[in-house]
Write a protein that holds these residues in place. Structure first.
Motif, short mmCIF file in Angstrom:
data_model
loop_
_atom_site.label_atom_id
_atom_site.label_comp_id
_atom_site.label_asym_id
_atom_site.label_seq_id
_atom_site.Cartn_x
_atom_site.Cartn_y
_atom_site.Cartn_z
N VAL A 102 0.81 -1.30 0.09
CA VAL A 102 0.07 -0.04 -0.01
C VAL A 102 0.82 1.21 0.18
CG1 VAL A 102 -1.76 1.39 1.27
CG2 VAL A 102 -1.79 -1.30 1.09
N ALA A 103 1.88 1.21 0.74
CA ALA A 103 2.93 2.35 0.89
C ALA A 103 3.46 2.68 -0.60
CB ALA A 103 3.94 2.06 1.90
N ALA A 104 3.68 1.54 -1.44
CA ALA A 104 4.47 1.62 -2.61
C ALA A 104 3.37 2.54 -3.53
CB ALA A 104 4.63 0.39 -3.46
N LEU A 105 2.15 2.54 -3.12
CA LEU A 105 1.06 3.23 -3.92
C LEU A 105 1.10 4.82 -3.65
CD1 LEU A 105 -1.81 0.50 -4.16
CD2 LEU A 105 -0.57 1.39 -6.08
N ALA A 106 1.61 5.16 -2.53
CA ALA A 106 1.67 6.44 -1.90
C ALA A 106 2.45 7.40 -2.73
CB ALA A 106 2.00 6.49 -0.44
N THR A 107 2.52 8.43 -2.71
CA THR A 107 3.37 9.72 -3.34
C THR A 107 4.17 10.02 -2.36
OG1 THR A 107 1.73 10.28 -4.98
CG2 THR A 107 3.61 11.79 -4.64
N GLY A 108 5.54 9.55 -2.10
CA GLY A 108 6.37 10.12 -1.02
C GLY A 108 6.76 9.06 -0.08
N ASP A 109 7.89 9.20 0.47
CA ASP A 109 8.45 8.39 1.40
C ASP A 109 7.80 7.64 2.63
OD1 ASP A 109 10.61 8.62 -0.45
OD2 ASP A 109 11.86 9.73 1.12
N VAL A 110 7.61 6.49 3.05
CA VAL A 110 7.06 5.77 4.01
C VAL A 110 7.74 5.17 4.79
CG1 VAL A 110 4.95 4.65 5.01
CG2 VAL A 110 4.82 5.86 2.60
N ALA A 111 8.27 5.61 5.95
CA ALA A 111 9.16 5.00 7.10
C ALA A 111 8.33 3.92 7.96
CB ALA A 111 9.85 5.98 7.68
N ILE A 112 8.61 2.61 7.92
CA ILE A 112 7.97 1.57 8.57
C ILE A 112 8.90 0.88 9.63
CG2 ILE A 112 6.56 -0.44 8.35
CD1 ILE A 112 6.18 0.61 5.41
N ASP A 113 8.50 0.83 10.85
CA ASP A 113 9.19 0.21 11.98
C ASP A 113 8.17 -0.57 12.75
OD1 ASP A 113 11.34 -0.81 13.54
OD2 ASP A 113 12.25 1.34 14.02
N GLY A 114 8.83 -1.00 13.87
CA GLY A 114 7.96 -1.92 14.85
C GLY A 114 8.66 -2.00 16.09
N ASP A 115 7.86 -2.97 16.82
CA ASP A 115 8.70 -3.43 18.35
C ASP A 115 9.88 -4.06 17.86
OD1 ASP A 115 6.16 -2.48 19.21
OD2 ASP A 115 5.57 -4.42 19.81
N PRO A 116 10.89 -4.13 19.03
CA PRO A 116 12.11 -4.78 18.91
C PRO A 116 11.97 -6.05 18.05
CG PRO A 116 12.29 -3.62 20.83
CD PRO A 116 10.87 -3.54 20.26
N TYR A 117 11.04 -7.05 18.77
CA TYR A 117 11.18 -8.41 18.13
C TYR A 117 10.75 -8.41 16.59
CZ TYR A 117 11.05 -13.42 17.79
OH TYR A 117 11.30 -14.76 17.42
N ALA A 118 9.95 -7.36 16.25
CA ALA A 118 9.16 -7.31 14.88
C ALA A 118 10.57 -7.15 13.95
CB ALA A 118 8.52 -6.13 14.76
N ARG A 119 11.59 -6.70 14.45
CA ARG A 119 12.61 -6.61 13.63
C ARG A 119 13.30 -8.11 13.07
NH1 ARG A 119 15.65 -1.26 15.60
NH2 ARG A 119 13.95 0.30 15.46
#
Length: 427
Positions: A102-119
Motif C-alpha cells: 500500500v505504501a508503494a502506491l503512495a506519493t512520497g516516502d513511508v518509513a516503517i518500523d515496529g517493536d524490537p522483536y518485529a525486526r
C-alpha cells in the motif's frame, strides 16, 4: 510498560458459560486495507478494537485515509495516499506485511518500523517481491524492519515469484493491494508449502466480495487490475480467540458455547471443531452457536497444524494436561511468529514440570504432573491464553505481562473471570 503478573484463576468446578467474542483480527485488517483502497466510503461493522487493528487504522490514517469511529463501527473514506509518513507496526504481522504494498502506491516516502522483536520477523521475501515489481525500498540490506518505501504513486505490477513458506501474509499483502497496480499481479510461490492456507482463502474471498477478479491454481494467484468496490464489511467473531474458552470445557469437564459462529468461514479457528473432538470433547453446532462439552477426561492429539498454526499454544497447553501423549507437527514456521513459539512453549511448559520436546517441525508432549509457577509470555498474546488454560487446573500459575493480550483481545482477563463466575452468561 509490562503489566504486573496475573494470578491465573483456578476453576472451582465445571464451567458453564456462553462467551461472545469480538471481531476477527484477520478480517478486520484485511477489510481496512480494502476499504482504504476502495472507490468510495466503506463501513466495517463491529470490527475488532485491539492493538493490531488500531495499528492498522493508524497506519492508513498516516497515509491519508480517514478511518473514523461511528458507534461500534468504523467508517473508512479513502484519501490520496501520500508521504512523508512514519508508520509503526508494533508486533503485528498483518500490518508489517500488508502495509508495504500500500505504501508503494503512495506519493512520497513511508518509513516503517515496529517493536524490537518485529525486526526479527520474516520480511525479506515481500521486500524483494516489491523490488521485482519496480518499487524502491531502502533497508540497508537487512531484509527486515526498519525500512523506507519510496512511494511514487503507482506500481506497475505483473508477475513475481516469492518464497512464502515463512508466512501466508507475504502473499496476502501483495494480493490485497494488487488491484491498484497497473497490471495487477501474478504471484507464484516457490519453496516449501505455504502455511495457514485458510488465511489465503480469506484474502481471495474478500477480494472477490469487493468485485476484484482473482484466479488461483496451486501456488499461483492472479489478481486483475481494477476498482475495489466500496461496501459494508460485517466482521465475523474471531474464532481463533475461541480456543482457550472452548478448551476450558475440556479442562474442567464443563460446557462453553460461542454464539455467532459462522456456518461458512475461511477462518482457521473453525478447525477447533474437529481438533477438540479428536481430544475427546463433545462438539455440537445449532442455530449459529458452537458448543463444546467436556467429559471429565481428555486425550492427547496427533495433528498436522500447518494450516492452523496460531492454535498451537492453546492446543499445546491442553496437550500438557491430557492423559496421553501428543505430537503437533507442520509448525516450523511458528519460530518466526510474535516470538519463537516452539522454543517458548518448550521452556514454559517444562518450567511447570512438563515433558515437552521440540521437533524439527513441531512439538512432542508427554503427560506428566504439573505445578504452578511463573509462565513467561514473550510479548505474545497466545502465550497468555495458553497460561490461563493451564491455570484452571494448576494452582499458582503466575502469567507474565498479561496486558500483551491486548494485541487481539484487550478484555481477555475480564472475559476469563466472567466465564468462571457461577451462573453468568456474557453478552
Amino acid at each position: 510498560m509490562p503489566s504486573e503478573p496475573w494470578s491465573a484463576p483456578v476453576a472451582a468446578g465445571p464451567v458453564d458459560a456462553t462467551v461472545r467474542l469480538p471481531g476477527s483480527k484477520s478480517m478486520t485488517n484485511r477489510a481496512l486495507i480494502l476499504a482504504a483502497l476502495a472507490d468510495g466510503p466503506s463501513r466495517l461493522v463491529r470490527p475488532l478494537r485491539s492493538r493490531d487493528s488500531e495499528l492498522m487504522a493508524g497506519a492508513l490514517r498516516a497515509l491519508g485515509a480517514d478511518v473514523a469511529e461511528d458507534g461500534d463501527d468504523w467508517l473508512v473514506r479513502p484519501g490520496g495516499l501520500r508521504g512523508p509518513a512514519d508508520v509503526q507496526v508494533g508486533l503485528a504481522g498483518t500490518v508489517m506485511r500488508f502495509l508495504p504494498p500500500v505504501a508503494a502506491l503512495a506519493t512520497g516516502d513511508v518509513a516503517i518500523d515496529g517493536d524490537p522483536y518485529a525486526r526479527k520477523r520474516p520480511m525479506g521475501p515481500i521486500l524483494e517481491a516489491l523490488r521485482a515489481l519496480g518499487v524502491r525500498i531502502d533497508d540497508d540490506g537487512r531484509g527486515a524492519l526498519p525500512f523506507t518505501v519510496r512511494g511514487r504513486g503507482e506500481v506497475e505490477g505483473g508477475p513475481v515469484t516469492i518464497d512464502a513458506s515463512g508466512s501466508s501474509q507475504l502473499i496476502s499483502g501483495l494480493l490485497l493491494a494488487a488491484p491498484r497496480f497497473a497490471k495487477g499481479v501474478e504471484v507464484r510461490h516457490e519453496g516449501p508449502p505455504v502455511p495457514s492456507a485458510p488465511h489465503l482463502e480469506m484474502t481471495v474471498r474478500m477480494l472477490r466480495e469487493a468485485g476484484v477478479t482473482v484466479e488461483t491454481e496451486p501456488d499461483v494467484w492472479r489478481v486483475a487490475p481494477g476498482a475495489i468496490a466500496a461496501r459494508e464489511w460485517v466482521i465475523e467473531p474471531d474464532l481463533s480467540n475461541a480456543a482457550q474458552f472452548l478448551g476450558a470445557a475440556l479442562v474442567t469437564g464443563g460446557r462453553v458455547s460461542v454464539p455467532g459462529w459462522p456456518a461458512d468461514t475461511a477462518q482457521p479457528g473453525d478447525a477447533l471443531r474437529g481438533l477438540l473432538a479428536a481430544m475427546g470433547a463433545e462438539v455440537s453446532y445449532a442455530g449459529g452457536t458452537l458448543t463444546v462439552a467436556g467429559t471429565g477426561a481428555f486425550t492427547g492429539l496427533e495433528a498436522d497444524l500447518h494450516e492452523v498454526g496460531e492454535l498451537t499454544p492453546v492446543l499445546a497447553a491442553l496437550a500438557a494436561l491430557a492423559s496421553t501423549p501428543s505430537r503437533l507437527t507442520g509448525i516450523a514456521h511458528l519460530r518466526g511468529h510474535e516470538t519463537d513459539r516452539l522454543a517458548a512453549l518448550v521452556a514454559e511448559l517444562n518450567g511447570l514440570g512438563g515433558d515437552v520436546r521440540e521437533l524439527p517441525d513441531g512439538l512432542e508432549i508427554r503427560p506428566r504432573p504439573l505445578h504452578g509457577g511463573l509462565f513467561r509470555t514473550y510479548d505474545d498474546h497466545r502465550m497468555v491464553m495458553a497460561a490461563a488454560l493451564l491455570g484452571l487446573a494448576l494452582p499458582g500459575v503466575q502469567v507474565e505481562n498479561p496486558a500483551t493480550v491486548g494485541k487481539t483481545l484487550p478484555n481477555f482477563t475480564t472475559m476469563w473471570a466472567a466465564m468462571l463466575a457461577p451462573g453468568t452468561r456474557q453478552g
